[in-house]
Design a protein around this motif. Structure first.
Motif, mmCIF file in Angstrom:
data_model
loop_
_atom_site.group_PDB
_atom_site.id
_atom_site.type_symbol
_atom_site.label_atom_id
_atom_site.label_comp_id
_atom_site.label_asym_id
_atom_site.label_seq_id
_atom_site.Cartn_x
_atom_site.Cartn_y
_atom_site.Cartn_z
ATOM 1 N N UNK A 167 51.838 44.484 44.630
ATOM 2 C CA UNK A 167 50.637 43.665 44.810
ATOM 3 C C UNK A 167 50.369 43.323 46.263
ATOM 4 N N UNK A 168 51.344 43.540 47.115
ATOM 5 C CA UNK A 168 51.077 43.314 48.535
ATOM 6 C C UNK A 168 51.877 44.309 49.380
ATOM 7 N N UNK A 169 51.672 44.232 50.697
ATOM 8 C CA UNK A 169 52.310 45.183 51.603
ATOM 9 C C UNK A 169 53.826 45.135 51.496
ATOM 10 N N UNK A 171 46.793 54.227 54.470
ATOM 11 C CA UNK A 171 45.941 55.013 53.571
ATOM 12 C C UNK A 171 45.368 54.134 52.458
ATOM 13 N N UNK A 172 46.160 53.171 52.030
ATOM 14 C CA UNK A 172 45.679 52.208 51.031
ATOM 15 C C UNK A 172 44.437 51.489 51.562
ATOM 16 N N UNK A 178 38.373 52.843 40.511
ATOM 17 C CA UNK A 178 39.802 52.984 40.783
ATOM 18 C C UNK A 178 40.379 51.577 40.829
ATOM 19 N N UNK A 179 41.652 51.427 40.492
ATOM 20 C CA UNK A 179 42.206 50.077 40.505
ATOM 21 C C UNK A 179 43.405 49.938 41.432
ATOM 22 N N UNK A 224 48.291 47.926 43.593
ATOM 23 C CA UNK A 224 47.056 47.463 42.958
ATOM 24 C C UNK A 224 46.147 46.721 43.941
ATOM 25 N N UNK A 225 44.847 46.874 43.724
ATOM 26 C CA UNK A 225 43.892 46.076 44.491
ATOM 27 C C UNK A 225 43.940 44.638 43.993
ATOM 28 N N UNK A 226 43.541 43.692 44.864
ATOM 29 C CA UNK A 226 43.543 42.289 44.410
ATOM 30 C C UNK A 226 42.652 42.124 43.184
#
Length: 749
Positions: free
Chosen positions: A95-97, A277-278, A292-293, A322-324
DNA sequence: GTGCCTCGAGTTCC
DNA sequence: CTCGAGGCAC
């Protein structure tokens, strides 16, 4: 029987066989994708007859031919089940870096790589659709299956053949291969489809994902045909020849074979490049034209992927970044209490319906009382320490795009009369005390067998997927049968006496709401089919606390049969009781003892309590055998033993067992593996592979890996720095080898 | 004793 | 899917 053995090498026959196959598949494809087939029905039938003759005469062809049975088959009322050659698992999430950096750390640690080595990954958009597995034999699409539960999916071959992005025939492909990818619908196609649906007076879809799912899962492929489905291929499962050595090469090869692959797939060296890239993909998200999720990150080297292998539900070599999550505000109308199968009281938020991430949400989990109070188990504040009250305006999101949760509370909008939530201390379903054990976050109903809510939930668990998984007997039917006084199902054994009771009952199942002759017949047949049940599934289905799917499998593999298992548990009972008493004695001592001598005191008290119980030696042996298992310790052991010793629970289990034919476990590939069935212990430092990896390899070869050396140990693998275990092994005369010895033993098995 | 790693048990919506 | 907690390694 007296047939002359056919000459398989006869080239003419081979040629004819494959020609016929191609013809039939082509005709079949036309049948599903076009309105007017180019081949006459009579010709088709003749070709099919000849084909089947060949199959009959040449058993070599049989494997390929099994796939043909579906040709020209009428529309069925259900999809056939398909067992995946390689399970289709889900992915762990980031969920995060930091989660991505942790992922990189874990992968490299598992592989035993040095700090300076940078590992190559691939990063590609995670399409929000449905995954699909395509099987090709001799270059022909013979099967398409949905993910299902990961092990078995549904056969949607006829529907997949209507998707333009899915080639039906490919040149230069491996003899047998499976391609995995995502079926999805573009935004534009989704809008157009919904417009058409609305115009025709049909129901519209909530989002492109649902539209894609609804379109693919059509029993009549003719309905799927005009639906604008698309497909991105992203993986390949090796079943015969190799296609590639890396993930990025796989994508290139897939594209060369005629699949569409996602253009945003990139190779990334190390976690920072994956993160870059994310960010790049996130920036383009709104312009892609499809949902896209997140971004999927994979270890690029397929050999390393194989070494990393799988956890119980996810591969170790991939993660979904995942995106927020999307957020939405709504009103919390009330808080309900649900009672689970273990008696857990779970608060559930009833919300004014609100759209979050393309779905209307009206319930959300509130976990437990601490969560509502705004504190975690240690009393530290969460959500800024805000509590949640009925009447509040709350912000909700769907965790992992699935489970609705409350993210925040707007205190400025709280009604003046809003009361803090108090979880009841009696069960709302049966009135028994609901108790929260010290150190536990959950309050549980103590009603046990008398609590109807627990009984129903246990039954639902019993028939759930992974357990007995009985077709036509789902949660709704369980609720119905539980309340049925003429033909009740109140415990698992009742399921298997249902047909007999129905036969002698005045009030028949047939002709009731939703039950016709056929559905009753199907239900009874589905129940009969499951009398024969694998031991691990039975153990999981029993719903004994702390015994889930994995423990069920471990226990099954250890005891191999229902009878040995119950006998061992019965034998171990006195030792388990002694252990429980020792636990109690220890608990009273814990407060009294001072810090320095606590350890010694506890051991003393335990030993005394156990000695007092006068446990027979074979009971101790049986108990130690149980809790000496990898993954099973005292908590699980006591739970199991307790369930088998409790008179009422045991009686119900025995009634059930009497109805079943439990399949014993067949130890796997004993012949091919040098360590199958053996108990192996690793000690000291491993140089060439990490211990986790060694353990995984050993288990894959059918060995049991244990943590401690005992009489049952067959082999000790000792690296440098081995201490007491190596000494004990020598004392017991157990074979001891070093890491090189281990590697040469398992070889390339 | 402490910190990972997994598993178990809870949850929603289609 | 997430959380808590059991099991195990360090």
């Amino acid at each position: 029987m007296a047939k002359t053995p056919p000459d398989i090498s006869n080239e003419q026959v081979r040629e004819e066989f494959f020609e016929l196959q191609t013809l039939l598949w082509a005709a079949n494809r036309e049948y599903h994708t076009q309105d007017s087939p180019s081949i006459a029905d009579a010709d088709f039938d003749a070709a099919k007859r000849r084909y089947l003759e060949l199959v009959d005469a040449f058993p070599e062809f049989r494997k390929v031919a099994t796939q043909l049975s579906a040709i020209g088959a009428p529309v069925s009322d259900t999809f056939a089940k398909v067992t995946h050659a390689v399970p289709m698992l889900s992915l762990a999430n980031a969920f995060d870096d930091q989660d991505i950096r942790d992922f990189d750390d874990k992968v490299r640690r598992y592989l035993g790589l040095r700090d300076k080595q940078v590992l190559r990954y691939t990063a590609e958009p995670k399409i929000d659709g449905l995954s699909l597995s395509l099987r090709y034999e001799n270059g022909i699409l013979v099967q398409a299956a949905t993910r299902g539960d990961g092990e078995t999916g549904e056969n949607v071959t006829a529907n997949a053949r209507t998707i333009a992005d899915i080639p039906y025939r490919i040149e230069d492909a491996p003899t047998v291969m499976e391609i995995r990818g995502e079926v999805y619908m573009s935004h534009a196609d989704f809008e157009a489809l919904n417009a058409r649906q609305a115009e025709a007076g049909n129901k519209t879809f909530a989002n492109p994902r649902n539209a894609a799912a609804g379109s693919l899962r059509q029993l009549d492929a003719a309905v799927t045909r005009p639906r604008p489905l698309r497909f991105f291929a992203y993986a390949w499962v090796e079943l015969s020849d190799s296609l590639a050595d890396t993930q990025i090469e796989t994508i290139e090869r897939l594209a060369a074979l005629g699949f569409r692959t996602n253009p945003l797939t990139r190779a990334c060296d190390g976690p920072e490049e994956m993160l870059a890239h994310y960010a790049d993909i996130e920036a383009q998200r709104s312009m892609l034209g499809y949902d896209i999720d997140g971004v999927v990150c994979k270890v690029d080297d397929l050999a390393l992927q194989r070494r990393l292998g799988f956890r119980s539900t996810t591969p170790r070599w991939a993660i979904a970044h995942k995106f927020p999550a999307e957020l939405a505000w709504t009103r919390l109308e009330g808080i309900d209490i649900q009672v689970g199968r273990t008696g857990a009281l779970s608060p559930v938020a009833r919300l004014a319906p609100v759209t979050v991430g393309g779905v209307v949400v009206s319930n959300a989990t509130l976990h437990n009382e601490d969560y509502i109070a705004g504190r975690d188990a240690d009393g530290n504040p969460i959500r800024g320490g805000k509590d949640i009250r009925a009447g509040d305006r709350v912000q909700v999101y769907r965790a992992g795009d699935v489970i609705p949760k409350v993210a925040d509370v707007d205190l400025s909008q709280r009604p003046e009369d809003a009361e803090p939530f108090v979880l009841p201390t009696v069960c709302p379903e049966c009135g028994s005390d609901a108790v929260r054990e010290e150190g536990d976050a959950i309050r549980r109903c103590t009603g046990g067998v008398i609590c109807p809510a627990q009984a129903v939930e246990r039954l639902k668990h019993f028939v759930a997927r992974g357990a007995f998984d009985i077709d036509g007997l789902g949660a709704r039917q369980i609720e119905m049968f539980y309340r049925d006084d003429a033909l009740p199902i109140r415990e698992p054994a009742d399921i298997f006496t249902l047909a007999a009771r129905d036969a002698s009952s005045l009030s028949k199942l047939q002709n009731r709401d939703g039950f016709g002759e056929k559905s009753v017949e199907n239900l009874f047949q589905a129940i009969e089919d499951k009398r024969n049940i694998p031991l691990d599934r039975l153990l999981f289905a029993l719903g004994i606390r702390h015994v889930g799917e994995v423990a069920g499998k471990d226990l099954a593999r250890h005891y191999l049969g229902w009878e040995p298992l119950t006998k061992a548990l019965d034998k171990a009972r006195p030792a388990a009781l002694a252990w429980r008493m020792a636990d109690a004695a220890e608990a009273t001592e814990r407060d009294a003892a001072t810090a320095e001598d606590r350890r010694a005191r506890i051991k003393e008290v335990r030993d005394a309590a156990i000695a007092q119980c006068d446990v027979p030696e074979d009971a101790t042996a049986a108990w130690n055998d149980l809790i000496g298992m990898d993954g099973i310790a005292a908590t699980v052991g006591l739970s199991l033993s307790g369930a088998m010793a409790n008179a009422e629970e045991r009686a119900a289990i025995d009634r059930l067992a009497a109805e079943l034919a439990v399949q014993n476990v067949v130890p796997r590939n004993t012949a091919s593996s040098p360590v199958a069935g053996k108990t192996v212990v690793f000690t000291g430092t491993m140089q060439k592979m990490t211990r986790a990896e060694a353990k995984a390899r050993a288990e894959a070869l059918g060995a049991k890996v244990s943590g401690s050396v005992s009489k049952k140990t067959d082999l000790l693998v000792a690296g440098p720095g081995a201490g007491s275990k190596a000494k004990k092994a020598t004392e017991l005369g157990i074979e001891t080898i070093d890491e090189d010895g281990w590697i040469s033993l398992i070889g390339d098995a």
